[in-house]
Design a protein around this motif. Sequence first.
Motif, PDB file in Angstrom:
ATOM      1  N   LYS A 142      11.749  -2.543  -1.597  1.00 44.68           N
ATOM      2  CA  LYS A 142      10.919  -1.505  -0.997  1.00 44.68           C
ATOM      3  C   LYS A 142       9.665  -1.213  -1.804  1.00 44.68           C
ATOM      4  CE  LYS A 142      14.736   0.920   1.284  1.00 44.68           C
ATOM      5  NZ  LYS A 142      15.448   2.224   1.411  1.00 44.68           N
ATOM      6  N   ARG A 143       9.543  -1.848  -2.986  1.00 45.35           N
ATOM      7  CA  ARG A 143       8.406  -1.599  -3.874  1.00 45.35           C
ATOM      8  C   ARG A 143       8.323  -0.111  -4.222  1.00 45.35           C
ATOM      9  NH1 ARG A 143       4.470  -5.700  -4.125  1.00 45.35           N
ATOM     10  NH2 ARG A 143       2.794  -4.169  -4.363  1.00 45.35           N
ATOM     11  N   GLU A 144       9.473   0.439  -4.642  1.00 46.31           N
ATOM     12  CA  GLU A 144       9.570   1.856  -4.954  1.00 46.31           C
ATOM     13  C   GLU A 144      10.166   2.050  -6.343  1.00 46.31           C
ATOM     14  OE1 GLU A 144      10.304   3.853  -0.530  1.00 46.31           O
ATOM     15  OE2 GLU A 144      11.990   3.584  -1.908  1.00 46.31           O
ATOM     16  N   LEU A 145       9.778   3.157  -6.977  1.00 49.53           N
ATOM     17  CA  LEU A 145      10.364   3.574  -8.248  1.00 49.53           C
ATOM     18  C   LEU A 145      11.250   4.782  -7.988  1.00 49.53           C
ATOM     19  CD1 LEU A 145      10.478   3.409 -11.378  1.00 49.53           C
ATOM     20  CD2 LEU A 145       8.516   4.983 -11.405  1.00 49.53           C
ATOM     21  N   LEU A 146      12.516   4.700  -8.447  1.00 50.89           N
ATOM     22  CA  LEU A 146      13.466   5.783  -8.235  1.00 50.89           C
ATOM     23  C   LEU A 146      13.905   6.345  -9.579  1.00 50.89           C
ATOM     24  CD1 LEU A 146      14.253   3.318  -6.005  1.00 50.89           C
ATOM     25  CD2 LEU A 146      15.595   5.217  -5.115  1.00 50.89           C
ATOM     26  N   SER A 147      13.960   7.681  -9.655  1.00 51.99           N
ATOM     27  CA  SER A 147      14.430   8.350 -10.857  1.00 51.99           C
ATOM     28  C   SER A 147      15.947   8.267 -10.930  1.00 51.99           C
ATOM     29  CB  SER A 147      13.988   9.815 -10.841  1.00 51.99           C
ATOM     30  OG  SER A 147      14.729  10.533  -9.859  1.00 51.99           O
ATOM     31  N   SER A 148      16.519   8.771 -12.034  1.00 52.56           N
ATOM     32  CA  SER A 148      17.977   8.763 -12.191  1.00 52.56           C
ATOM     33  C   SER A 148      18.658   9.615 -11.128  1.00 52.56           C
ATOM     34  CB  SER A 148      18.354   9.261 -13.594  1.00 52.56           C
ATOM     35  OG  SER A 148      17.813  10.560 -13.822  1.00 52.56           O
ATOM     36  N   GLU A 149      17.910  10.582 -10.544  1.00 48.16           N
ATOM     37  CA  GLU A 149      18.458  11.417  -9.462  1.00 48.16           C
ATOM     38  C   GLU A 149      18.247  10.804  -8.086  1.00 48.16           C
ATOM     39  OE1 GLU A 149      16.218  12.646 -11.698  1.00 48.16           O
ATOM     40  OE2 GLU A 149      17.656  13.610 -13.049  1.00 48.16           O
ATOM     41  N   GLY A 150      17.652   9.614  -8.046  1.00 48.57           N
ATOM     42  CA  GLY A 150      17.414   8.946  -6.770  1.00 48.57           C
ATOM     43  C   GLY A 150      16.161   9.411  -6.062  1.00 48.57           C
ATOM     44  N   VAL A 153       9.468   8.099  -6.710  1.00 47.13           N
ATOM     45  CA  VAL A 153       8.204   8.460  -7.361  1.00 47.13           C
ATOM     46  C   VAL A 153       7.110   7.596  -6.749  1.00 47.13           C
ATOM     47  CG1 VAL A 153       6.932   8.534  -9.525  1.00 47.13           C
ATOM     48  CG2 VAL A 153       9.364   9.113  -9.486  1.00 47.13           C
ATOM     49  N   SER A 154       6.099   8.233  -6.188  1.00 46.94           N
ATOM     50  CA  SER A 154       5.047   7.507  -5.486  1.00 46.94           C
ATOM     51  C   SER A 154       4.245   6.639  -6.450  1.00 46.94           C
ATOM     52  CB  SER A 154       4.108   8.500  -4.785  1.00 46.94           C
ATOM     53  OG  SER A 154       3.041   7.810  -4.169  1.00 46.94           O
ATOM     54  N   LEU A 155       4.080   5.351  -6.084  1.00 51.36           N
ATOM     55  CA  LEU A 155       3.263   4.410  -6.844  1.00 51.36           C
ATOM     56  C   LEU A 155       2.237   3.785  -5.916  1.00 51.36           C
ATOM     57  CD1 LEU A 155       5.938   2.388  -8.891  1.00 51.36           C
ATOM     58  CD2 LEU A 155       4.581   4.332  -9.696  1.00 51.36           C
ATOM     59  N   SER A 156       1.015   3.638  -6.406  1.00 51.57           N
ATOM     60  CA  SER A 156       0.034   2.855  -5.655  1.00 51.57           C
ATOM     61  C   SER A 156       0.431   1.389  -5.746  1.00 51.57           C
ATOM     62  CB  SER A 156      -1.369   3.055  -6.239  1.00 51.57           C
ATOM     63  OG  SER A 156      -1.455   2.444  -7.513  1.00 51.57           O
ATOM     64  N   SER A 157      -0.175   0.544  -4.906  1.00 55.58           N
ATOM     65  CA  SER A 157       0.156  -0.880  -4.945  1.00 55.58           C
ATOM     66  C   SER A 157      -0.149  -1.471  -6.317  1.00 55.58           C
ATOM     67  CB  SER A 157      -0.614  -1.631  -3.851  1.00 55.58           C
ATOM     68  OG  SER A 157      -2.013  -1.464  -4.013  1.00 55.58           O
ATOM     69  N   GLY A 158      -1.263  -1.039  -6.924  1.00 54.21           N
ATOM     70  CA  GLY A 158      -1.613  -1.540  -8.242  1.00 54.21           C
ATOM     71  C   GLY A 158      -0.643  -1.089  -9.312  1.00 54.21           C
ATOM     72  N   GLU A 159      -0.188   0.173  -9.230  1.00 55.47           N
ATOM     73  CA  GLU A 159       0.777   0.689 -10.200  1.00 55.47           C
ATOM     74  C   GLU A 159       2.102  -0.049 -10.095  1.00 55.47           C
ATOM     75  OE1 GLU A 159      -0.924   5.286 -10.250  1.00 55.47           O
ATOM     76  OE2 GLU A 159       0.859   4.791  -9.114  1.00 55.47           O
ATOM     77  N   TYR A 160       2.544  -0.296  -8.853  1.00 56.67           N
ATOM     78  CA  TYR A 160       3.801  -1.029  -8.682  1.00 56.67           C
ATOM     79  C   TYR A 160       3.690  -2.426  -9.285  1.00 56.67           C
ATOM     80  CZ  TYR A 160       7.431  -3.929  -6.789  1.00 56.67           C
ATOM     81  OH  TYR A 160       8.464  -4.831  -6.691  1.00 56.67           O
ATOM     82  N   ASP A 161       2.616  -3.135  -8.947  1.00 52.94           N
ATOM     83  CA  ASP A 161       2.455  -4.499  -9.451  1.00 52.94           C
ATOM     84  C   ASP A 161       2.442  -4.528 -10.979  1.00 52.94           C
ATOM     85  OD1 ASP A 161       2.347  -5.502  -6.879  1.00 52.94           O
ATOM     86  OD2 ASP A 161       0.158  -5.499  -6.779  1.00 52.94           O
ATOM     87  N   LEU A 162       1.788  -3.548 -11.590  1.00 53.66           N
ATOM     88  CA  LEU A 162       1.706  -3.503 -13.046  1.00 53.66           C
ATOM     89  C   LEU A 162       3.073  -3.200 -13.660  1.00 53.66           C
ATOM     90  CD1 LEU A 162       0.072  -3.597 -15.629  1.00 53.66           C
ATOM     91  CD2 LEU A 162      -0.610  -1.223 -15.234  1.00 53.66           C
ATOM     92  N   LEU A 163       3.792  -2.222 -13.121  1.00 52.87           N
ATOM     93  CA  LEU A 163       5.111  -1.887 -13.654  1.00 52.87           C
ATOM     94  C   LEU A 163       6.077  -3.057 -13.470  1.00 52.87           C
ATOM     95  CD1 LEU A 163       6.975   0.133 -14.980  1.00 52.87           C
ATOM     96  CD2 LEU A 163       7.421   1.139 -12.724  1.00 52.87           C
TER      97      LEU A 163
END
Length: 233
Positions: A142-150, A153-163
């Motif tokens: 899904k190209r998503e970042l999830l915290s320990s609580e599920g 956290v919103s990421l731009s396309s560039g932020e996702y690719d970098l992470l």
Amino acid sequence: MIVDDDREIRDLVGKVLERDGFRISRVEDGATMRRVLADNLIDLIVLDLMMPGKDGLTLCRELRGMNDQTPIIMLTAKGDDIDRIVGLEMGADDYVAKPFNSRELTARIKAVLRRAAQDPRPKAEDGARFLCFEGWRLDTGKRELLSSEGIVVSLSSGEYDLLHALAKRPQRTLTRDMLLDLTRGRNSIVFDRSIDIQISRLRRKLGDDPKNPAIIKTVWGGGYLFTPDVSES
């Protein structure tokens, strides 16, 4: 979609892009932008910074706050570094200052669209669906970042690719040039401090102290080091 209160600019940018084969929507303010987004599939927004009513920064922040990840390129007469940084901090994917070179604008649009058009499903060689570190989960499907609580956290396309690039290469120093190649490709044209700005944004979203980061460390004169152990599942 071109969002600019100046009709001449809308027409000029529109003609430049139409000559290159793009289909263009031209709107003059944020309210019209929202109506067009509600009724149409927009691949990218060229957004003016200085507009009456809600300005481009506010509109960009609102879109990202609603988890709308439509790629955004800021187009504005302001060319100082601080204005570029603020625009990128709000979630813009790139920035072009007026007066602009039409070939540069087209090249930047194509570069951002190439990144956005990458297949979001995990590739066979990627193997794992999730990259897990320090209580975080990066969902490569899904190209998503999830915290320990599920919580997503919103990421731009560039932020996702970098992470993603960092998490796939933990405990390894990656130079800025390497990160640019991994996330954007050698042929893309980007603001030369974009990696540093996106690292700053990622640290903030990960709760990583910028003064003493524990997750993404700066290697002075070298680049960046992703320090956590990463598990895949």
